[in-house]
Design a protein around this motif. Structure first.
Motif, PDB file in Angstrom:
ATOM      1  N   MET A  73       0.823  -1.212   0.000  1.00  0.00           N
ATOM      2  CA  MET A  73       0.000   0.000   0.000  1.00  0.00           C
ATOM      3  C   MET A  73       0.858   1.262   0.000  1.00  0.00           C
ATOM      4  N   ASN A  74       2.053   1.178   0.603  1.00  0.00           N
ATOM      5  CA  ASN A  74       2.913   2.356   0.661  1.00  0.00           C
ATOM      6  C   ASN A  74       3.496   2.722  -0.700  1.00  0.00           C
ATOM      7  N   LEU A  75       3.343   1.845  -1.684  1.00  0.00           N
ATOM      8  CA  LEU A  75       3.790   2.163  -3.042  1.00  0.00           C
ATOM      9  C   LEU A  75       2.733   2.945  -3.822  1.00  0.00           C
ATOM     10  N   VAL A  76       1.507   3.018  -3.263  1.00  0.00           N
ATOM     11  CA  VAL A  76       0.427   3.729  -3.964  1.00  0.00           C
ATOM     12  C   VAL A  76       0.762   5.202  -4.189  1.00  0.00           C
ATOM     13  N   PRO A  77       1.167   5.977  -3.142  1.00  0.00           N
ATOM     14  CA  PRO A  77       1.511   7.388  -3.397  1.00  0.00           C
ATOM     15  C   PRO A  77       2.721   7.560  -4.304  1.00  0.00           C
ATOM     16  N   ILE A  78       3.610   6.563  -4.308  1.00  0.00           N
ATOM     17  CA  ILE A  78       4.769   6.605  -5.205  1.00  0.00           C
ATOM     18  C   ILE A  78       4.296   6.574  -6.655  1.00  0.00           C
ATOM     19  N   ASN A  79       3.430   5.622  -6.945  1.00  0.00           N
ATOM     20  CA  ASN A  79       2.904   5.504  -8.306  1.00  0.00           C
ATOM     21  C   ASN A  79       2.013   6.675  -8.679  1.00  0.00           C
ATOM     22  N   THR A  80       1.244   7.173  -7.710  1.00  0.00           N
ATOM     23  CA  THR A  80       0.404   8.340  -7.969  1.00  0.00           C
ATOM     24  C   THR A  80       1.259   9.528  -8.376  1.00  0.00           C
ATOM     25  N   ALA A  81       2.394   9.700  -7.685  1.00  0.00           N
ATOM     26  CA  ALA A  81       3.278  10.841  -7.948  1.00  0.00           C
ATOM     27  C   ALA A  81       3.874  10.784  -9.348  1.00  0.00           C
ATOM     28  N   TRP A  82       4.476   9.639  -9.720  1.00  0.00           N
ATOM     29  CA  TRP A  82       5.141   9.610 -11.028  1.00  0.00           C
ATOM     30  C   TRP A  82       4.145   9.550 -12.188  1.00  0.00           C
ATOM     31  N   LEU A  83       2.980   8.933 -11.968  1.00  0.00           N
ATOM     32  CA  LEU A  83       1.960   8.928 -13.019  1.00  0.00           C
ATOM     33  C   LEU A  83       1.417  10.340 -13.263  1.00  0.00           C
ATOM     34  N   ALA A  84       1.283  11.106 -12.179  1.00  0.00           N
ATOM     35  CA  ALA A  84       0.828  12.491 -12.320  1.00  0.00           C
ATOM     36  C   ALA A  84       1.850  13.324 -13.082  1.00  0.00           C
ATOM     37  N   VAL A  85       3.141  13.003 -12.897  1.00  0.00           N
ATOM     38  CA  VAL A  85       4.207  13.707 -13.620  1.00  0.00           C
ATOM     39  C   VAL A  85       4.161  13.368 -15.104  1.00  0.00           C
ATOM     40  N   VAL A  86       4.012  12.069 -15.404  1.00  0.00           N
ATOM     41  CA  VAL A  86       4.056  11.604 -16.795  1.00  0.00           C
ATOM     42  C   VAL A  86       2.822  12.032 -17.586  1.00  0.00           C
ATOM     43  N   PHE A  87       1.633  11.887 -16.985  1.00  0.00           N
ATOM     44  CA  PHE A  87       0.396  12.097 -17.743  1.00  0.00           C
ATOM     45  C   PHE A  87      -0.280  13.446 -17.498  1.00  0.00           C
ATOM     46  N   TYR A  88       0.028  14.089 -16.376  1.00  0.00           N
ATOM     47  CA  TYR A  88      -0.682  15.324 -16.050  1.00  0.00           C
ATOM     48  C   TYR A  88       0.254  16.490 -15.768  1.00  0.00           C
ATOM     49  N   GLN A  89       1.531  16.361 -16.202  1.00  0.00           N
ATOM     50  CA  GLN A  89       2.515  17.448 -16.124  1.00  0.00           C
ATOM     51  C   GLN A  89       2.716  18.008 -14.711  1.00  0.00           C
ATOM     52  N   SER A  90       2.557  17.151 -13.690  1.00  0.00           N
ATOM     53  CA  SER A  90       2.867  17.584 -12.327  1.00  0.00           C
ATOM     54  C   SER A  90       4.382  17.627 -12.157  1.00  0.00           C
ATOM     55  N   ILE A 138       7.946  17.038  -9.641  1.00  0.00           N
ATOM     56  CA  ILE A 138       8.444  16.146  -8.595  1.00  0.00           C
ATOM     57  C   ILE A 138       9.779  16.684  -8.094  1.00  0.00           C
ATOM     58  N   THR A 139      10.035  16.548  -6.800  1.00  0.00           N
ATOM     59  CA  THR A 139      11.264  17.069  -6.202  1.00  0.00           C
ATOM     60  C   THR A 139      12.245  15.930  -5.920  1.00  0.00           C
ATOM     61  N   TRP A 140      13.522  16.317  -5.683  1.00  0.00           N
ATOM     62  CA  TRP A 140      14.533  15.323  -5.345  1.00  0.00           C
ATOM     63  C   TRP A 140      14.213  14.663  -4.007  1.00  0.00           C
ATOM     64  N   ALA A 141      13.610  15.422  -3.105  1.00  0.00           N
ATOM     65  CA  ALA A 141      13.222  14.860  -1.804  1.00  0.00           C
ATOM     66  C   ALA A 141      12.183  13.755  -1.997  1.00  0.00           C
ATOM     67  N   GLN A 142      11.251  13.965  -2.932  1.00  0.00           N
ATOM     68  CA  GLN A 142      10.241  12.952  -3.206  1.00  0.00           C
ATOM     69  C   GLN A 142      10.869  11.699  -3.816  1.00  0.00           C
ATOM     70  N   ILE A 143      11.859  11.903  -4.679  1.00  0.00           N
ATOM     71  CA  ILE A 143      12.563  10.753  -5.264  1.00  0.00           C
ATOM     72  C   ILE A 143      13.269   9.955  -4.175  1.00  0.00           C
ATOM     73  N   LEU A 144      13.901  10.661  -3.223  1.00  0.00           N
ATOM     74  CA  LEU A 144      14.539   9.992  -2.083  1.00  0.00           C
ATOM     75  C   LEU A 144      13.493   9.214  -1.278  1.00  0.00           C
ATOM     76  N   GLY A 145      12.335   9.834  -1.056  1.00  0.00           N
ATOM     77  CA  GLY A 145      11.255   9.165  -0.328  1.00  0.00           C
ATOM     78  C   GLY A 145      10.805   7.909  -1.050  1.00  0.00           C
ATOM     79  N   MET A 146      10.725   7.972  -2.375  1.00  0.00           N
ATOM     80  CA  MET A 146      10.333   6.808  -3.164  1.00  0.00           C
ATOM     81  C   MET A 146      11.315   5.654  -2.971  1.00  0.00           C
ATOM     82  N   VAL A 147      12.605   5.983  -2.968  1.00  0.00           N
ATOM     83  CA  VAL A 147      13.632   4.957  -2.770  1.00  0.00           C
ATOM     84  C   VAL A 147      13.481   4.317  -1.387  1.00  0.00           C
ATOM     85  N   MET A 148      13.190   5.133  -0.372  1.00  0.00           N
ATOM     86  CA  MET A 148      12.993   4.627   0.988  1.00  0.00           C
ATOM     87  C   MET A 148      11.806   3.665   1.051  1.00  0.00           C
TER      88      MET A 148
END
Length: 307
Positions: A255-272, A274-284
């Motif tokens: 379930m903790n991967l849900v916001p990860i996928n929401t974030a990158w999908l929003a970037v790819v399809f809806y031009q949102s 993303i920050t380096w801090a968020q990328i670090l959070g995704m790796v964690m």
């Protein structure tokens, strides 16, 4: 062969947060064209019908087993399909999405505690480490790495509704483990989605939005089709199958991967953005999920091979 099937479920489960993360992105646009509860009722209703046709066509239902667990299946529908969606959408109108996301992010911890206390699943240091690491990663992703964002949050009545949604989803996961001792994942998924959609449909009548469905744009229909087929039919089938095979605690960490996928999908399809801090959070988060799921499995394989 059985060993390959055992490890395969860990990879198949990765599709669940991908489809559910995509559902958040898709729903954000769909509910601009039709009311939210109506959208949820339509989504789960069609999914339930498709799954029921499959179950009946292939004669996959064990009547005696279903009679034994029908109360549990009904409770799953009320909590996970109906309750969770109602709490979630009403809460979004009252409080912020960030508040809700942080509250829902505690799901794996609560499911794991429930599984240990009530279902006999095992708690260990590795599980604790993975849960904490992935939970911190989710907080970083949601807050975009800003501590001030977390500290400035104000909690209100809407957050209590999010907690209601959280508890509904936790109950759904734990009840699923009990129901699928006798009922197959596909029958459980078909029954819960269909029954849950009936309850959602009753509430949606107060929105008066069913007439808007036929007027949805091509984009909204495409997004709805994705939510029905991928997020509801395939996603819930894999989720229930995962709970049955690897347990509620290990399944819930995905379930903790849900916001990860929401974030990158929003970037790819809806031009949102993303920050380096968020990328670090995704790796964690990814590392936390690995430590709870695949790492103990591979470690056990190495131990067996060494004997």
């Amino acid at each position: 062969m059985k060993d390959n099937q055992s490890i395969a479920i860990y990879f198949w489960m990765l599709l669940v947060p991908l489809f559910w993360g995509g559902a958040f992105v898709a729903a954000e646009h769909v509910i601009t064209e039709i009311p939210p509860v109506t959208a949820a009722a339509f989504r789960f209703g069609i999914a339930g019908i498709l799954l029921s046709i499959y179950v009946l066509w292939n004669k996959r239902i064990d009547i005696e087993a279903f009679k034994k667990q029908w109360k549990t299946v009904l409770a799953m529908a009320i909590t996970g399909i109906f309750g969770y969606n109602i709490f979630f959408f009403i809460a979004l109108d009252i409080t912020s999405a960030i508040n809700g996301s942080l509250i829902v992010a505690t799901t794996p911890v609560l499911v794991t505690l429930g599984a240990v206390l009530f279902l006999g699943e095992v708690w260990n240091k590795q599980l604790s480490f993975g849960l904490i690491l992935s939970l911190l990663g989710v907080f970083v992703v949601i807050s975009k790495g800003s501590l001030s964002t977390i500290l400035s949050l104000e909690f209100n009545a809407g957050d209590l509704l999010f907690i209601g949604g959280l508890l509904s989803w936790v109950a759904h996961g734990l009840l699923g483990k009990i129901a699928m001792r006798d009922v197959s994942p596909v029958v459980t998924t078909a029954a819960t989605t269909l029954i849950g959609s009936i309850f959602l449909s009753a509430v949606s009548l107060f929105e008066g939005g069913w007439g808007d469905i036929l007027d949805m744009s091509t984009q909204a229909w495409g997004e709805m089709a994705f939510m029905i087929v991928c997020s509801s039919v395939i996603g819930f089938l894999l989720w229930n199958n995962g709970i049955k095979q690897i347990g509620a605690s290990k399944a819930s960490i995905y379930m903790n991967l849900v916001p990860i996928n929401t974030a990158w999908l929003a970037v790819v399809f809806y031009q949102s953005t993303i920050t380096w801090a968020q990328i670090l959070g995704m790796v964690m988060v990814i590392m936390g999920v690995y430590f709870v799921t695949l790492h103990p499995y591979l470690k056990n394989k190495q131990r067996i091979a060494a004997k």
